[in-house]
Write a protein that holds these residues in place. Structure first.
Motif, PDB file in Angstrom:
ATOM      1  N   LEU A  87     -18.011  19.043  -4.141  1.00 47.01           N
ATOM      2  CA  LEU A  87     -17.863  17.646  -3.746  1.00 47.01           C
ATOM      3  C   LEU A  87     -16.832  16.938  -4.619  1.00 47.01           C
ATOM      4  CD1 LEU A  87     -18.650  15.302  -1.945  1.00 47.01           C
ATOM      5  CD2 LEU A  87     -20.601  14.863  -3.448  1.00 47.01           C
ATOM      6  N   SER A  88     -16.774  17.278  -5.898  1.00 46.02           N
ATOM      7  CA  SER A  88     -15.794  16.641  -6.783  1.00 46.02           C
ATOM      8  C   SER A  88     -14.370  16.983  -6.360  1.00 46.02           C
ATOM      9  CB  SER A  88     -16.034  17.050  -8.242  1.00 46.02           C
ATOM     10  OG  SER A  88     -15.607  18.373  -8.500  1.00 46.02           O
ATOM     11  N   TYR A  89     -14.157  18.197  -5.834  1.00 39.71           N
ATOM     12  CA  TYR A  89     -12.827  18.554  -5.348  1.00 39.71           C
ATOM     13  C   TYR A  89     -12.461  17.727  -4.119  1.00 39.71           C
ATOM     14  CZ  TYR A  89     -13.532  22.661  -8.340  1.00 39.71           C
ATOM     15  OH  TYR A  89     -13.782  23.496  -9.405  1.00 39.71           O
ATOM     16  N   LEU A  90     -13.419  17.492  -3.242  1.00 35.07           N
ATOM     17  CA  LEU A  90     -13.160  16.687  -2.052  1.00 35.07           C
ATOM     18  C   LEU A  90     -12.936  15.217  -2.407  1.00 35.07           C
ATOM     19  CD1 LEU A  90     -15.909  18.260   0.250  1.00 35.07           C
ATOM     20  CD2 LEU A  90     -13.450  18.722   0.306  1.00 35.07           C
ATOM     21  N   ALA A  91     -13.621  14.741  -3.426  1.00 34.14           N
ATOM     22  CA  ALA A  91     -13.482  13.342  -3.844  1.00 34.14           C
ATOM     23  C   ALA A  91     -12.107  13.058  -4.440  1.00 34.14           C
ATOM     24  CB  ALA A  91     -14.578  12.979  -4.849  1.00 34.14           C
ATOM     25  N   TYR A  92     -11.310  14.104  -4.706  1.00 34.43           N
ATOM     26  CA  TYR A  92      -9.940  13.894  -5.165  1.00 34.43           C
ATOM     27  C   TYR A  92      -9.155  13.013  -4.189  1.00 34.43           C
ATOM     28  CZ  TYR A  92     -10.185  17.734  -8.637  1.00 34.43           C
ATOM     29  OH  TYR A  92     -10.492  18.544  -9.702  1.00 34.43           O
ATOM     30  N   PHE A  93      -9.515  13.077  -2.903  1.00 35.32           N
ATOM     31  CA  PHE A  93      -8.788  12.295  -1.904  1.00 35.32           C
ATOM     32  C   PHE A  93      -8.847  10.793  -2.195  1.00 35.32           C
ATOM     33  CE2 PHE A  93      -9.692  16.037   0.991  1.00 35.32           C
ATOM     34  CZ  PHE A  93      -8.371  16.473   1.032  1.00 35.32           C
ATOM     35  N   PHE A  94      -9.884  10.348  -2.892  1.00 41.40           N
ATOM     36  CA  PHE A  94      -9.982   8.925  -3.225  1.00 41.40           C
ATOM     37  C   PHE A  94      -8.915   8.496  -4.240  1.00 41.40           C
ATOM     38  CE2 PHE A  94     -14.728   9.386  -2.184  1.00 41.40           C
ATOM     39  CZ  PHE A  94     -14.557   8.871  -0.904  1.00 41.40           C
ATOM     40  N   ASP A  95      -8.261   9.458  -4.864  1.00 43.13           N
ATOM     41  CA  ASP A  95      -7.277   9.156  -5.901  1.00 43.13           C
ATOM     42  C   ASP A  95      -5.843   9.385  -5.430  1.00 43.13           C
ATOM     43  OD1 ASP A  95      -6.778   8.303  -8.610  1.00 43.13           O
ATOM     44  OD2 ASP A  95      -6.238  10.367  -9.100  1.00 43.13           O
ATOM     45  N   ILE A  96      -5.650   9.551  -4.124  1.00 40.10           N
ATOM     46  CA  ILE A  96      -4.296   9.699  -3.583  1.00 40.10           C
ATOM     47  C   ILE A  96      -3.584   8.346  -3.620  1.00 40.10           C
ATOM     48  CG2 ILE A  96      -2.990  10.182  -1.458  1.00 40.10           C
ATOM     49  CD1 ILE A  96      -3.941  12.714  -2.762  1.00 40.10           C
ATOM     50  N   ASN A  97      -2.293   8.363  -3.947  1.00 37.95           N
ATOM     51  CA  ASN A  97      -1.558   7.126  -4.187  1.00 37.95           C
ATOM     52  C   ASN A  97      -0.668   6.643  -3.049  1.00 37.95           C
ATOM     53  OD1 ASN A  97      -2.008   6.491  -7.213  1.00 37.95           O
ATOM     54  ND2 ASN A  97      -1.568   8.690  -7.204  1.00 37.95           N
ATOM     55  N   PHE A  98      -0.020   7.578  -2.327  1.00 33.47           N
ATOM     56  CA  PHE A  98       1.046   7.175  -1.416  1.00 33.47           C
ATOM     57  C   PHE A  98       0.706   7.462   0.047  1.00 33.47           C
ATOM     58  CE2 PHE A  98       3.293   8.490  -5.384  1.00 33.47           C
ATOM     59  CZ  PHE A  98       3.728   7.227  -5.768  1.00 33.47           C
ATOM     60  N   PRO A  99       1.114   6.566   0.979  1.00 33.91           N
ATOM     61  CA  PRO A  99       0.955   6.866   2.406  1.00 33.91           C
ATOM     62  C   PRO A  99       1.575   8.204   2.803  1.00 33.91           C
ATOM     63  CG  PRO A  99       1.563   4.560   2.116  1.00 33.91           C
ATOM     64  CD  PRO A  99       1.665   5.210   0.756  1.00 33.91           C
ATOM     65  N   ALA A 100       2.707   8.566   2.185  1.00 33.24           N
ATOM     66  CA  ALA A 100       3.352   9.851   2.487  1.00 33.24           C
ATOM     67  C   ALA A 100       2.424  11.019   2.189  1.00 33.24           C
ATOM     68  CB  ALA A 100       4.640   9.987   1.679  1.00 33.24           C
ATOM     69  N   SER A 101       1.658  10.898   1.111  1.00 33.42           N
ATOM     70  CA  SER A 101       0.724  11.972   0.739  1.00 33.42           C
ATOM     71  C   SER A 101      -0.435  12.034   1.728  1.00 33.42           C
ATOM     72  CB  SER A 101       0.203  11.736  -0.680  1.00 33.42           C
ATOM     73  OG  SER A 101       1.269  11.592  -1.594  1.00 33.42           O
ATOM     74  N   PHE A 102      -0.985  10.876   2.074  1.00 28.15           N
ATOM     75  CA  PHE A 102      -2.050  10.845   3.074  1.00 28.15           C
ATOM     76  C   PHE A 102      -1.563  11.434   4.397  1.00 28.15           C
ATOM     77  CE2 PHE A 102      -3.972   7.327   0.482  1.00 28.15           C
ATOM     78  CZ  PHE A 102      -5.240   7.867   0.349  1.00 28.15           C
ATOM     79  N   ALA A 103      -0.320  11.101   4.779  1.00 29.07           N
ATOM     80  CA  ALA A 103       0.223  11.607   6.039  1.00 29.07           C
ATOM     81  C   ALA A 103       0.273  13.128   6.049  1.00 29.07           C
ATOM     82  CB  ALA A 103       1.616  11.029   6.278  1.00 29.07           C
ATOM     83  N   MET A 104       0.641  13.733   4.914  1.00 28.83           N
ATOM     84  CA  MET A 104       0.688  15.194   4.854  1.00 28.83           C
ATOM     85  C   MET A 104      -0.706  15.804   4.931  1.00 28.83           C
ATOM     86  SD  MET A 104       3.840  16.240   2.313  1.00 28.83           S
ATOM     87  CE  MET A 104       3.849  14.833   1.206  1.00 28.83           C
ATOM     88  N   ILE A 105      -1.699  15.127   4.383  1.00 33.85           N
ATOM     89  CA  ILE A 105      -3.083  15.606   4.487  1.00 33.85           C
ATOM     90  C   ILE A 105      -3.501  15.642   5.944  1.00 33.85           C
ATOM     91  CG2 ILE A 105      -5.498  15.054   3.956  1.00 33.85           C
ATOM     92  CD1 ILE A 105      -4.395  13.795   1.301  1.00 33.85           C
TER      93      ILE A 105
END
Length: 256
Positions: free
Chosen positions: A197-215
């Protein structure tokens, strides 16, 4: 900065380590994956050519301390070594950085990004360029960690089979931390499912829309969902909540 030279020197640096060791192999692949994601993020943000190269140099060197950690302790556990701090020490304390980057112009940016890349929270960086690159490396690191969690053997990074992990439970304290939509503090983790779960919670620490878009483009979230068979009924129920929460969070981040 000469990226080709830096990569050649990095390959020479690796000669001191056992490339056949699964953990060393994992970290070599991860290093180049992070370097590539750093490039993609910088390109999508339309940063200068210099900043795109700088982002890749930081990606190449961000985990240089990991190799010695594996050699000494056969472990990635934070209790064995502060790999970010060790990386900064050998690069800047011992002067190894000059073998990768001849000029010292970019030293403050590289040093800060490497030092901060694994911090629980990103704090205390007043310089805008240093903060930018600290955010890029943190996002790139998390993006490639998605690949690691999908393609490397679960036993290599979890110390247990996927089936063993899925039979475990999430600690109440860790689940409550997740519900705050924050990264999970490492010392709170007790069970194998806490770690997952801690690995999945890393998504809460993403900074940029570009990074979210790649996810979203890589369909990482739904692919990670299928990585572990959640045979424990309580765990299965909580993980449905986890993935619904993360799906909304990621899509909102990509739309910013």
């Amino acid at each position: 900065m000469d990226l080709t030279h830096a990569i050649r020197r990095f390959e020479e640096y690796l000669d001191d380590y056992d490339r056949e060791d699964d953990k060393i192999r994992l970290k070599i692949t991860h290093t180049y994956g992070v370097m590539e994601y750093s490039k993609k993020i910088a390109e999508r943000m339309e940063l200068s050519t210099e900043d795109q190269t700088l982002a890749q140099i930081i990606g190449l060197l961000h985990d240089i301390g990991r190799f010695e950690q594996v050699k000494r302790y056969d472990s990635f556990e934070p209790g064995t070594m502060d790999h970010a701090g060790f990386g900064v020490e050998i690069l800047f304390g011992e002067g190894l950085i000059r073998e990768f980057v001849e000029e010292d112009t970019w030293d403050p940016v590289i040093r800060t990004a490497i030092a901060k890349h694994s911090d629980f929270r990103l704090e205390g960086i007043p310089d805008e360029r240093e903060l930018l690159h600290a955010k890029i490396i943190r996002d790139a690191d998390k993006l490639d960690n998605c690949r690691v969690k999908l393609y490397d053997p679960v036993e290599t990074f979890m110390g247990a089979s996927a089936e063993e992990v899925g039979r475990d439970q999430i600690s109440e304290e860790v689940m409550n931390e997740f519900r705050k939509k924050e990264s999970i503090f490492s010392p709170l983790r007790k069970t194998k499912m806490d770690y997952w779960l801690s690995y999945l919670a890393y998504f809460f620490d993403i900074n940029f829309p570009a990074s979210f878009a790649m996810i979203v483009e890589e369909n990482y979230l739904s692919r990670l969902e299928k990585r572990i068979p959640y045979t424990n009924p309580k765990t299965a129920e909580e993980m449905r909540e986890v993935f619904e929460t993360l799906d909304r969070f990621i899509r909102e981040g990509a739309a910013r």
